[in-house]
Structures are given as C-alpha cells and as structure tokens.
Design an enzyme around this catalytic site. Structure first.
Site, short mmCIF file in Angstrom:
data_model
loop_
_atom_site.label_atom_id
_atom_site.label_comp_id
_atom_site.label_asym_id
_atom_site.label_seq_id
_atom_site.Cartn_x
_atom_site.Cartn_y
_atom_site.Cartn_z
N THR A 124 0.79 -1.21 -0.12
CA THR A 124 0.00 0.05 -0.03
C THR A 124 0.86 1.23 0.00
O THR A 124 1.82 1.58 0.59
CB THR A 124 -0.93 -0.02 1.25
OG1 THR A 124 -1.80 -1.02 1.10
CG2 THR A 124 -1.60 1.29 1.45
N ASP A 138 -3.80 3.54 -3.36
CA ASP A 138 -3.71 2.35 -4.49
C ASP A 138 -4.76 1.31 -4.36
O ASP A 138 -5.39 1.26 -3.49
CB ASP A 138 -2.42 1.89 -4.64
CG ASP A 138 -1.88 0.88 -3.47
OD1 ASP A 138 -1.27 -0.23 -4.01
OD2 ASP A 138 -2.13 1.38 -2.43
N ARG A 145 -3.63 -2.34 -4.68
CA ARG A 145 -3.24 -3.63 -4.80
C ARG A 145 -3.25 -4.20 -3.40
O ARG A 145 -2.84 -3.86 -2.44
CB ARG A 145 -1.61 -3.66 -5.46
CG ARG A 145 -0.92 -4.91 -5.30
CD ARG A 145 0.49 -4.66 -5.96
NE ARG A 145 0.53 -4.60 -7.20
CZ ARG A 145 1.69 -4.40 -7.58
NH1 ARG A 145 2.96 -4.50 -7.10
NH2 ARG A 145 1.70 -4.54 -9.08
N LYS A 162 -9.38 0.42 -0.61
CA LYS A 162 -8.76 0.56 0.52
C LYS A 162 -9.27 1.56 1.29
O LYS A 162 -8.83 2.14 2.31
CB LYS A 162 -7.05 0.88 0.36
CG LYS A 162 -6.82 -0.54 -0.22
CD LYS A 162 -5.05 -0.37 -0.38
CE LYS A 162 -4.62 -1.36 -1.07
NZ LYS A 162 -3.16 -1.47 -1.23
N GLY A 185 -1.88 -2.57 6.26
CA GLY A 185 -1.48 -3.45 7.11
C GLY A 185 -2.06 -4.78 6.60
O GLY A 185 -2.30 -4.89 5.44
N SER A 231 3.77 1.01 2.99
CA SER A 231 4.97 0.81 2.30
C SER A 231 5.47 1.80 1.24
O SER A 231 6.51 2.11 1.18
CB SER A 231 5.31 -0.58 1.80
OG SER A 231 4.31 -0.89 0.68
N ASP A 272 7.18 1.80 -5.43
CA ASP A 272 7.04 0.77 -4.44
C ASP A 272 6.40 -0.72 -4.65
O ASP A 272 5.59 -0.49 -5.69
CB ASP A 272 6.16 1.35 -3.21
CG ASP A 272 5.88 0.51 -2.37
OD1 ASP A 272 4.74 0.27 -1.63
OD2 ASP A 272 7.04 -0.34 -1.77
N SER A 285 2.80 -1.62 -3.74
CA SER A 285 1.54 -0.77 -4.34
C SER A 285 1.73 -0.98 -5.83
O SER A 285 2.30 -0.97 -6.38
CB SER A 285 1.66 0.66 -3.62
OG SER A 285 2.20 0.79 -2.59
#
Lengths: 328, 204
Positions: A95, A111, A113, A127, A141, A223, A260, A263
């Site tokens: 994320t 995002d 994913r 999310k 998380g 992240s 990242d 994500s």
C-alpha cells in the site's frame, strides 16, 4: 501452575482477584498481554465459563458468540508450529495511502493492490473504507484487520449518531479506533489514515497499529509512504483548490505505485467537503492490461470427463397473494 | 514446510454469463504421501451457493460443518436461503473471530445472487474478503492457477465454454504442483441446473 506465576503487570495478585476482574470485563488487555499461551476461554462471553479451567470452551454447541476474539485454536496452532510447520501468511495491503487537507475539506487517496507474500492477490481492491457519511478511512497493513476494525467502528459511530442525534465527529472515530488498537498492543495490525469534515471543520489523522495518532495537514502511510511523502513535501501548500488537491494526491499515489513494489494498479480518490462527499473509484488507471489477445484461447483437445451428474434446480416460484386481506 | 502444504489443494472459481464454475483437485495427502484420491473439497451450502475450502483438511471439514450449521439456523429463522454476499460476510466473521489462532484454511465462495448474477470471492485464513469480477484461486497450486486463469479467462462465457476454460486452467496448474492433482471436480451452476463433473487427470 503457570498462571499463578505470571506477572500481571501491576502488582502480583491472586488468581481469583483477576478472575473477578476479568468477569467484569474490565481488563481484556491483561488477560491477553502477559500470557504466553492465550487461555482456553472466550472473552467477553458469559462469565460462568471462566471458571471451567480444565474443560475445552464451548465444547458442544457453536452458538454465535457475544463478540470479541476466541482463542480456541491457539494451542493447536502452536503445536503445529513447533512440529515444524510454518504459520500462514495473511493478506496484506502493501500500500500507499495518503490524505491532505485542502481549502474546503479533505482528500484521501489510495492504491488498489493487495498482496499475499510476493504474489498480487487482488489487483483492484478497495482501501478507502466508509466510516460515516462525512468520514472515510484508508487502511494499510493486514487486510482482515483494517476491514474488521473500520467496520466495527463504523457500526459504533452509527449507533452513537442514533443516540446523540448529531453528525459524527472525526475525533470520535479517532478515539474509538485508537482505543481498540491500543488494547490489542499492535497485534491488530492496522495502520489508518482517517479524514473527514464535521461541524468543527476538516480533520486528518493517522493511526498506527500500536494506537498512537497524529493530526496533520497532509499524511502518508504504508510501504509506499516515503515515495508519496516526497511528492507532498515538495508540492504541498495551504489553501489548495479541489482540482489542485486531487492532482497532487493522484501524483503522490502514482509515485507510490511506480516506485514501491507493495503498491500498484489503480488510484482511488475520495473528496470530502462540508455536507458533500465524492468517492472516485479508479480515478486513474495507469496500469491497464494491454496484452490481451482478442481471439482468446480455443482448446482443440477437450478435457476428459469421467462422470457427469446433472441436478436440475427447482423453478423459483413467485407466490403472489390474490384476493383481499383477512379482516376481523 | 508451510501448514497449507501439509495436505495440498487447488481450488478455482470463475464467473461466466449468468453462471459460475467452481473446481478443485481431488488429492488428499500427508506431506508427500497420498492417502485419498477422492477428497471432497467443494461443498454445497444450498442450491445456489457453493463453498470450496483449501488448506488443512481437518479444518476444511470442521469449518464446513460449522457453516452448514449456521446456514441451517438462518434458514429456520428467515425461512429462505442465504444470499452469497451475506454468506461471504458470515464466513469472514467466523474466520476473523479466530484472528489470533486461525482456522488454517482459505475458502472460495461462489454463488448466484439476485437476478441470477454470479458472485465469487475468496478470503485468506483470517477472513479478509477479496471480491473479484473474473476469477479467484486458492491452495498450494495458487501461483500457477493465477497465471493460467489470467491467460485463459474471457468475460461473459457461456456454461460449456466456462467449463472447458476452468478445467484446462485447473489441470494445467495442478500438473505443475506436486501436492495437488489426481483429477478434478468441477461444478458449473446456471439458474436452471447444477452440472457436476469429475475430470480425468494425471495420477501422479
């Protein structure tokens, strides 16, 4: 007995004093926190069961529990782990989630994913969770924890609204969330960005899994938070307009998506202003699937079938009442 | 070795046009030894909702029995069958209740909802729902299944074409996984009938 030697955190008390307290459901924290092996009783179910130490809890009937976690299978799972089997990995939302306060309210972005280890389990998950008509919350998380915690607090907020007759405030949601997360000492792994507009104005908060909170004009979590924060730090200013704000949030999420690995996929945005909210699901899709062949697959060699069983389903019959209703 | 690799499993569900298909392999093993070749992983909750559980076989059976029990209670109270979305929320709640000592299985739920609209979803072992519009996979062969389904899936397939696609995806994926296989078990459900087929696969 191990129980008696355990340091309960304050002073060493006798076992029965703590059973009395536990049965009043005052300290759910202590019972979980200092015990190496969570006990074999459900809490906060009926207090009479707390005194049955030797017996497995709820041996016969699986009645719907009154709420909270049940630790029935912990001992068995620990035994399997000792035998050398690895514990399961949970669905995480790697994320990038962000929030910022603009001139008229709050903009939240995320995002889409969801990962399970290195594999992408869901390419387009949601999310940004609903908390109240004027409050939304992004979660990073462990996916089950963010969903469960936001659902639970959303229900509590609704009950509170019915009771007080007023719109929910962001600070109420914040306090309910941080109370819950702190009482589980970070084991409920949910990192949240909470934003909304209430009677006192726009608010944006971040909540960490251990229960600490921050109140900020712009925030990132997950992240990809460093990638997104770099965009915010460079370009954020106070008094942004709605379009500038959306553009900045989309840019921050894209930077998380591309830089990242946890994500990816699309950008979701939620704009909350006084009395109005807009949930822009899949606002941007910077990763479309372009390699699909239009012909698709055609299988020349059919699969071999050993047995077929066809069960016709009953026709669904609609019963319409004709005639007058019965009268006294 | 992970707990999910103790028994081995492969489960996949796909959405078609007003129908859905759910498929699983048939092997039950204890690490590398096969002890049954006809293990039932897919279970019917009612005519229009199916659940397939992958993971530790004992939890598969226990969880199935608990869910059937809860559904029967629901039927008695509400005098109707559960909708697939409601059932998915029920499973998610039952799994999350055991957050710190979870059932070691991952369910795949498939059903026909209102207006015969197909619904599929999967969860991890603590109940994080993942709703998908195309396909969901679970089990030790899940990585191969992801690849096979991504390539072979097309939206709006009819029942026969859907059966062919899901069977090919399942068989090709379990061929690349030691712990699952020994044939396949496929249910294709349309509003008028349930077709259950046993597939012939490699027996190794």
């Amino acid at each position: 007995m191990d129980l008696l030697k355990v340091n309960w955190g304050r002073r060493k008390h006798s076992l029965f004093y703590y059973l009395f307290l536990a049965s009043k459901q005052l300290f759910p924290l202590d019972l979980y926190l200092f015990s190496p092996n969570p006990f074999r009783f459900d809490q906060p179910s009926s207090s009479s069961r707390l005194f049955d130490f030797g017996r497995m809890s709820q041996a016969g009937v699986d009645v719907p529990a009154k709420g909270g976690f049940s630790f029935d299978l912990c001992k068995r799972n620990d035994m399997l782990i000792q035998k050398g089997l690895k514990a399961p990995s949970f669905l995480k939302t790697g994320t990038t989630i962000v929030g910022l306060i603009f001139k008229d309210g709050v903009i939240l972005g995320a995002d889409t994913r969801a990962t399970e280890g290195p594999i992408v389990a869901d390419k387009n998950c949601e999310k940004i969770h609903y908390m109240a008509p004027n409050i939304y919350c992004c979660g990073a998380g462990t996916a089950a924890d963010t969903e469960a915690v936001t659902d639970m607090v959303s229900s509590q907020l609704r009950l509170h609204r019915y009771q007080t007759g007023r719109d929910s405030r962001v600070i109420t949601a914040l306090t309910l969330l941080k109370k819950h997360l702190f009482s589980y000492q970070g084991h409920v792994s949910a990192a949240l960005v909470l934003g909304g507009v209430d009677i006192t104005g726009p608010h944006l908060h971040t909540i960490y899994p251990h229960g600490s909170t921050d109140t900020l004009p712009f925030a990132t979590m997950g992240s990809g938070s460093l990638a997104a924060m770099s965009v915010f730090e460079a370009k954020y200013k106070e008094g942004l307009t709605r379009d500038e704000g959306i553009k900045l949030v989309a840019e921050a999420i894209c930077s998380g998506i591309f830089n990242d690995l946890g994500s990816g996929s699309n950008v979701d945005i939620c704009v909350i202003t006084k009395g109005h909210k807009e949930y822009l699901r899949n606002y941007m899709e910077p990763n479309p699937r372009t390699y699909v062949s239009s012909k698709g697959y055609s299988f020349t060699k059919k699969t071999e079938v050993l047995r077929t069983k066809i069960t016709p389903l009953m026709e669904r019959v609609e019963i319409t009442e004709v005639g007058e209703a019965m009268e006294e | 070795m992970s707990i999910f690799e103790y028994n081995g499993s492969a489960v996949v569900a796909m959405v078609g046009k007003n129908c859905f298909a759910i498929a699983s392999d048939r092997r039950l093993g204890v690490q590398l030894q096969t002890i049954a070749t006809d293990f039932q992983r897919i279970s019917k909750i009612h005519d229009r909702v199916f659940i397939a559980l992958s993971g530790l076989a004992t939890d598969v059976q226990t969880l199935y029995q608990r869910l059937v029990f809860r559904h029967k209670l629901y039927q008695l109270r509400e005098e109707r069958d559960m909708k697939p979305e409601t059932f998915a929320s029920l499973v998610s709640a039952i799994l999350y209740e055991k957050r710190f000592g979870p059932y070691l299985c991952q369910p795949v739920i498939a059903g026909l909802g209102e207006d015969d609209k197909p619904f599929i979803c999967t969860m991890d072992s603590i109940g994080a729902k993942e709703l998908a519009k195309d396909f969901v996979v679970s089990g030790t062969a899940s990585e191969s299944l992801y690849g096979a389904c991504e390539a072979m899936y097309k939206p709006d397939m009819e029942a026969e074409e859907l059966f062919e696609t899901i069977s090919q995806a399942l068989l090709s994926s379990v061929d690349r996984d030691c712990l699952s296989g020994w044939g396949g078990h496929v249910y294709v459900v349309t509003p008028t009938e349930i077709k259950e087929r046993i597939l012939k696969g490699r027996m190794d």
